[in-house]
Design an enzyme around this catalytic site. Sequence first.
Site, PDB file in Angstrom:
ATOM      1  N   ARG A  32       0.371  -0.832   0.310  1.00 25.25           N
ATOM      2  CA  ARG A  32       0.194   0.209   0.392  1.00 25.25           C
ATOM      3  C   ARG A  32       0.900   1.432  -0.033  1.00 25.25           C
ATOM      4  O   ARG A  32       0.737   1.930  -0.713  1.00 25.25           O
ATOM      5  CB  ARG A  32      -0.837   0.372   1.378  1.00 25.25           C
ATOM      6  CG  ARG A  32      -2.233   0.926   1.211  1.00 25.25           C
ATOM      7  CD  ARG A  32      -2.040   1.882   1.229  1.00 25.25           C
ATOM      8  NE  ARG A  32      -1.459   2.600   3.190  1.00 25.25           N
ATOM      9  CZ  ARG A  32      -0.983   3.693   3.578  1.00 25.25           C
ATOM     10  NH1 ARG A  32      -0.631   4.624   2.771  1.00 25.25           N
ATOM     11  NH2 ARG A  32      -0.354   3.699   4.776  1.00 25.25           N
ATOM     12  N   ASP A  33       1.936   1.609   1.392  1.00 23.47           N
ATOM     13  CA  ASP A  33       2.463   2.653   1.250  1.00 23.47           C
ATOM     14  C   ASP A  33       3.152   2.696   0.498  1.00 23.47           C
ATOM     15  O   ASP A  33       4.110   3.946  -0.021  1.00 23.47           O
ATOM     16  CB  ASP A  33       3.059   2.924   2.425  1.00 23.47           C
ATOM     17  CG  ASP A  33       3.812   4.173   2.968  1.00 23.47           C
ATOM     18  OD1 ASP A  33       3.361   5.059   1.848  1.00 23.47           O
ATOM     19  OD2 ASP A  33       4.017   4.701   3.931  1.00 23.47           O
ATOM     20  N   HIS A 225       6.565   4.521  12.804  1.00 17.18           N
ATOM     21  CA  HIS A 225       7.031   4.398  10.979  1.00 17.18           C
ATOM     22  C   HIS A 225       7.316   5.477  10.826  1.00 17.18           C
ATOM     23  O   HIS A 225       7.080   6.390  10.984  1.00 17.18           O
ATOM     24  CB  HIS A 225       4.921   4.978  10.365  1.00 17.18           C
ATOM     25  CG  HIS A 225       5.176   4.807   9.238  1.00 17.18           C
ATOM     26  ND1 HIS A 225       4.229   3.893   8.502  1.00 17.18           N
ATOM     27  CD2 HIS A 225       5.410   5.129   8.185  1.00 17.18           C
ATOM     28  CE1 HIS A 225       4.321   4.051   7.269  1.00 17.18           C
ATOM     29  NE2 HIS A 225       5.377   4.872   7.212  1.00 17.18           N
ATOM     30  N   HIS A 227      10.952   6.808   8.217  1.00 18.03           N
ATOM     31  CA  HIS A 227      10.926   7.507   7.050  1.00 18.03           C
ATOM     32  C   HIS A 227      13.014   7.342   7.088  1.00 18.03           C
ATOM     33  O   HIS A 227      13.409   8.022   8.015  1.00 18.03           O
ATOM     34  CB  HIS A 227      10.443   8.735   5.771  1.00 18.03           C
ATOM     35  CG  HIS A 227       8.957   8.365   5.681  1.00 18.03           C
ATOM     36  ND1 HIS A 227       8.282   8.702   4.408  1.00 18.03           N
ATOM     37  CD2 HIS A 227       8.389   7.221   5.466  1.00 18.03           C
ATOM     38  CE1 HIS A 227       7.205   7.850   4.494  1.00 18.03           C
ATOM     39  NE2 HIS A 227       6.953   7.460   5.283  1.00 18.03           N
ATOM     40  N   CYS A 258       5.516   9.542  -0.184  1.00 13.95           N
ATOM     41  CA  CYS A 258       3.823   9.278   0.446  1.00 13.95           C
ATOM     42  C   CYS A 258       3.561  10.742  -0.247  1.00 13.95           C
ATOM     43  O   CYS A 258       4.510  11.919  -1.075  1.00 13.95           O
ATOM     44  CB  CYS A 258       4.261  10.279   1.434  1.00 13.95           C
ATOM     45  SG  CYS A 258       2.586  11.743   2.249  1.00 13.95           S
ATOM     46  N   ASN A 267      10.213   4.374   2.694  1.00  9.60           N
ATOM     47  CA  ASN A 267      10.543   4.451   4.534  1.00  9.60           C
ATOM     48  C   ASN A 267      11.327   3.042   4.763  1.00  9.60           C
ATOM     49  O   ASN A 267      11.973   2.511   4.016  1.00  9.60           O
ATOM     50  CB  ASN A 267       9.034   2.522   4.297  1.00  9.60           C
ATOM     51  CG  ASN A 267       7.498   3.693   4.063  1.00  9.60           C
ATOM     52  OD1 ASN A 267       6.805   4.515   4.679  1.00  9.60           O
ATOM     53  ND2 ASN A 267       7.441   3.113   2.478  1.00  9.60           N
TER      54      ASN A 267
END
Length: 317
Positions: A32-33, A225, A227, A258, A267
């Site tokens: 997803r991300d 989470h 980065h 993002c 990420n």
Amino acid sequence: MGPRELGLPMQVVPPEPFQLPAAVTIWEVGPRDGLQNEQEIVPLDVKLEFLHRLADAGLAVVETTSFVRPEWVPQLADAAELLDGLQRTPGVRYPVLVPNSRGLDRALQAGVSDVAIFASATETFTRRNLNRGLDEQFVMFDPVVRRAVAEGLRVRGYVSMCFGDPWEGPVAVDQVVSVGRRLLEMGCEQLSLGDTIGVATPGHVEALLRAFATSGIGVDRLAVHFHDTYGQALANTHAALRAGVSTVDSSAGGLGGCPYAKSATGNLATEDLVWMLDGLGIEHGVDLGALVETSRWMAERLGRPSPSRVVRALAAS
């Protein structure tokens, strides 16, 4: 040249006692991300194989897709078809992101058991991402979360811009805690604290987690989470582990960013996280070899090498 020649101490003593968790849940966000920011549309069959490979590698949570409007994130326009074609591995959770009530409708139709909402700790990013103000986002999310809980779904609340915002700069710790508390009060089971643009440092991570603890919110309700914009993702993760956090978001091969924050880079790579967890003796359940092979396979499909240092190192060995 050794540590002494560099003027470094021969032994480093931790400033205070700490207790690392015995086991960590890796919340895999690659499908997803990780893929949402890809300019070229990844074919459905490739996405499905990616999901199947990740589950086969031992990942217990694999965030699958998002029921967002196709014009917002074209890469995820095939969400319904993806879930329809997914061969679910028993015991594996497959969360999906739902931006609003319509997204929840579609998630329920698809038979999912876990959903997530994506909130922000800052006014500017909320307006850019949701076209709503900071307080207005809760008006939108409240009926979604409450209905999802009533339907028996587990709900995760993402909180973006927890450490810095490209338009507003540093974000006050108390502001992040306030947003997180409101999400928990409306029914979210867990918060994922996001360093959306990768500016966090270990001291900042510790301060934020301490503020949540002071407010009565334990680390059992929190995930992190990170980065890797400034190369701090692993260091920040270690700081969170020292504080007792036992759920860490990461993306296979370091995919992602993002689409609404152009300064955000990839990420934390799941392989890099697994390598560190192995070194710390923390259980995670992932077959590193199978995961590395999966990320190499996906990198070939995307036409570029994986940014994960562990993937590159093991590929060269």
